[in-house]
Design an enzyme around this catalytic site. Sequence first.
Site, PDB file in Angstrom:
ATOM      1  N   HIS A   1      -9.353   8.388   3.464  1.00 23.01           N
ATOM      2  CA  HIS A   1      -9.296   7.000   3.909  1.00 23.01           C
ATOM      3  C   HIS A   1     -10.690   6.396   4.073  1.00 23.01           C
ATOM      4  O   HIS A   1     -10.824   5.182   4.233  1.00 23.01           O
ATOM      5  CB  HIS A   1      -8.564   6.889   5.256  1.00 23.01           C
ATOM      6  CG  HIS A   1      -7.098   7.143   5.185  1.00 23.01           C
ATOM      7  ND1 HIS A   1      -6.550   8.394   5.374  1.00 23.01           N
ATOM      8  CD2 HIS A   1      -6.052   6.304   4.951  1.00 23.01           C
ATOM      9  CE1 HIS A   1      -5.235   8.322   5.281  1.00 23.01           C
ATOM     10  NE2 HIS A   1      -4.904   7.076   5.013  1.00 23.01           N
TER      11      HIS A   1
ATOM     12  N   HIS B   1       0.834  -1.203   0.000  1.00 26.61           N
ATOM     13  CA  HIS B   1       0.000   0.000   0.000  1.00 26.61           C
ATOM     14  C   HIS B   1       0.871   1.257   0.000  1.00 26.61           C
ATOM     15  O   HIS B   1       0.683   2.160  -0.826  1.00 26.61           O
ATOM     16  CB  HIS B   1      -0.908  -0.007   1.230  1.00 26.61           C
ATOM     17  CG  HIS B   1      -1.649   1.276   1.467  1.00 26.61           C
ATOM     18  ND1 HIS B   1      -3.003   1.402   1.252  1.00 26.61           N
ATOM     19  CD2 HIS B   1      -1.235   2.488   1.919  1.00 26.61           C
ATOM     20  CE1 HIS B   1      -3.376   2.645   1.532  1.00 26.61           C
ATOM     21  NE2 HIS B   1      -2.313   3.316   1.952  1.00 26.61           N
ATOM     22  N   GLU B   2       1.816   1.319   0.925  1.00 26.78           N
ATOM     23  CA  GLU B   2       2.607   2.532   1.077  1.00 26.78           C
ATOM     24  C   GLU B   2       3.527   2.780  -0.119  1.00 26.78           C
ATOM     25  O   GLU B   2       3.650   3.905  -0.605  1.00 26.78           O
ATOM     26  CB  GLU B   2       3.419   2.472   2.373  1.00 26.78           C
ATOM     27  CG  GLU B   2       2.573   2.580   3.627  1.00 26.78           C
ATOM     28  CD  GLU B   2       1.773   3.876   3.680  1.00 26.78           C
ATOM     29  OE1 GLU B   2       2.267   4.913   3.222  1.00 26.78           O
ATOM     30  OE2 GLU B   2       0.633   3.832   4.170  1.00 26.78           O
TER      31      GLU B   2
ATOM     32  N   GLU C   1      -5.777   6.793  -2.167  1.00 22.19           N
ATOM     33  CA  GLU C   1      -5.798   5.763  -1.127  1.00 22.19           C
ATOM     34  C   GLU C   1      -6.299   4.427  -1.657  1.00 22.19           C
ATOM     35  O   GLU C   1      -5.784   3.359  -1.314  1.00 22.19           O
ATOM     36  CB  GLU C   1      -6.661   6.212   0.054  1.00 22.19           C
ATOM     37  CG  GLU C   1      -5.947   7.135   1.014  1.00 22.19           C
ATOM     38  CD  GLU C   1      -4.746   6.473   1.672  1.00 22.19           C
ATOM     39  OE1 GLU C   1      -4.817   5.267   1.980  1.00 22.19           O
ATOM     40  OE2 GLU C   1      -3.736   7.163   1.876  1.00 22.19           O
TER      41      GLU C   1
ATOM     42  N   ASP D   1      -9.324  14.255   7.647  1.00 26.01           N
ATOM     43  CA  ASP D   1      -8.803  13.224   6.753  1.00 26.01           C
ATOM     44  C   ASP D   1      -8.740  13.738   5.315  1.00 26.01           C
ATOM     45  O   ASP D   1      -9.022  13.006   4.364  1.00 26.01           O
ATOM     46  CB  ASP D   1      -9.649  11.951   6.855  1.00 26.01           C
ATOM     47  CG  ASP D   1      -9.002  10.739   6.189  1.00 26.01           C
ATOM     48  OD1 ASP D   1      -7.766  10.681   6.150  1.00 26.01           O
ATOM     49  OD2 ASP D   1      -9.754   9.872   5.701  1.00 26.01           O
TER      50      ASP D   1
ATOM     51  N   TYR E   1      -3.922  14.803  -3.001  1.00 25.86           N
ATOM     52  CA  TYR E   1      -4.300  14.075  -1.792  1.00 25.86           C
ATOM     53  C   TYR E   1      -5.387  14.800  -1.000  1.00 25.86           C
ATOM     54  O   TYR E   1      -5.176  15.218   0.144  1.00 25.86           O
ATOM     55  CB  TYR E   1      -3.065  13.837  -0.928  1.00 25.86           C
ATOM     56  CG  TYR E   1      -3.223  12.678   0.024  1.00 25.86           C
ATOM     57  CD1 TYR E   1      -3.271  11.372  -0.449  1.00 25.86           C
ATOM     58  CD2 TYR E   1      -3.324  12.885   1.391  1.00 25.86           C
ATOM     59  CE1 TYR E   1      -3.419  10.299   0.417  1.00 25.86           C
ATOM     60  CE2 TYR E   1      -3.478  11.833   2.267  1.00 25.86           C
ATOM     61  CZ  TYR E   1      -3.525  10.539   1.771  1.00 25.86           C
ATOM     62  OH  TYR E   1      -3.675   9.475   2.642  1.00 25.86           O
TER      63      TYR E   1
ATOM     64  N   HIS F   1       1.852   4.387  -3.048  1.00 23.06           N
ATOM     65  CA  HIS F   1       1.741   5.854  -3.027  1.00 23.06           C
ATOM     66  C   HIS F   1       2.872   6.468  -3.857  1.00 23.06           C
ATOM     67  O   HIS F   1       2.685   7.492  -4.530  1.00 23.06           O
ATOM     68  CB  HIS F   1       1.804   6.382  -1.602  1.00 23.06           C
ATOM     69  CG  HIS F   1       0.504   6.297  -0.856  1.00 23.06           C
ATOM     70  ND1 HIS F   1      -0.664   6.859  -1.318  1.00 23.06           N
ATOM     71  CD2 HIS F   1       0.188   5.719   0.337  1.00 23.06           C
ATOM     72  CE1 HIS F   1      -1.650   6.631  -0.451  1.00 23.06           C
ATOM     73  NE2 HIS F   1      -1.150   5.944   0.545  1.00 23.06           N
TER      74      HIS F   1
END
Length: 399
Positions: free
Chosen positions: A270, A164-165, A188, A265, A179, A168
């Site tokens: 998210h 996931h990271e 996301e 957020d 974002y 990005h």
Amino acid sequence: MRTRPINCIIPPYILDKLLESPDSDIRQAALDTLLTTARLRGERAVRASIAGAAATPGDGRRTIFDCDEAASLRGATLARTEDGPASSDTAVNQAFDGLGLTRDFYQEVFHRNSIDDQGMRLDGYVHFDVQFNNAFWDGQQMVFGDGDGQEFSNLAGSLDVIGHELTHGVTENTAGLEYHNQSGALNESISDVFGSLVKQWKLKQTAEEADWQIGADVWTPGITGDALRSLKAPGQAYNNPQFGKDPQPDRMSKFIHLPDTPRGDSGGVHINSGIPNKAFYLAAVGIGGFAWEGAGRIWYDALRASTADATFQDFADTTYQKAGDLFGVGSSEQAAVLAAWAGVEVQISGVPKARAFAVSGNGAVGREDGLAALSRQLGELNAKVSGLARDIAALKGDR
């Protein structure tokens, strides 16, 4: 121009819940994590201007550093290199393996040369800060906290979190999705999608076999069966006294409007990511087989073709177009994509509603069983037609 923040796996609304814990240690760990994240967000703005110079080519070579619970990367010590031996530290090896599997996934499946497609070296930092309840990509490297030991365990212990990271970084080097709001939720979602695919690819799981969860390995170690997010069932990833119920929506009529602020957020990036997440899941099971070979290829090409301010509608339209480009206009794969977006109440532009309704199956818009079953039937019918065409051609050749 908006400055892209550090991309954390744990959203602020989760940490806010921990501030309400009766356990003072859990409250303190959550507060420290929020404060450190805010500080890092400011540092990211400074680093952004030199990120291009720092991201030097290195054939995707991995290097892992140990922060030894310091809240800075500057004094971290070298723990493992690409050609060096394994470490006695489990977190070091988990980070090293996760970075490698994600790199190899992108290389073998999409012929992508590391995160930036130019051989960017992959640096990971473990044991960041004391009881840091997060992991993040900061534009240059991956950083992992150890968790507080109660609500979170070592964040390097989850392959889908690592996938996931690092994704990005792929998004940053392709569409550059802003974002916040819908483009941020797409950002996301893309990370959730490919984070899940990295794990499925490693385990050689089909779309039907996969669990479609994110962070299950490191989230609430004392509670089995839950996860941070579920692509299969947004809104149902968890439901417990500590955190309440998963707030993710699974369709546009449930879209949640939040302020475009860090504590909001960034417009619910998210949270509302649950909508495109569900669309990908429906497309993947509709196409069937290994998700990285069908829906994954479509989503990857759509990401590369998208603009920074893309909305859900924009991205849906692009996936539909790319499905036609890759598998043929009118193919079962394109029909599955159409049905998937209809399932989350996003109508593909230029496609008559009656057609989308028919593909969705008996008016069951949003019902995964009807969508998946009908998409599989379309695939079987397409295979039969192709087989019949081959038989006819063979008969003509015998004459």
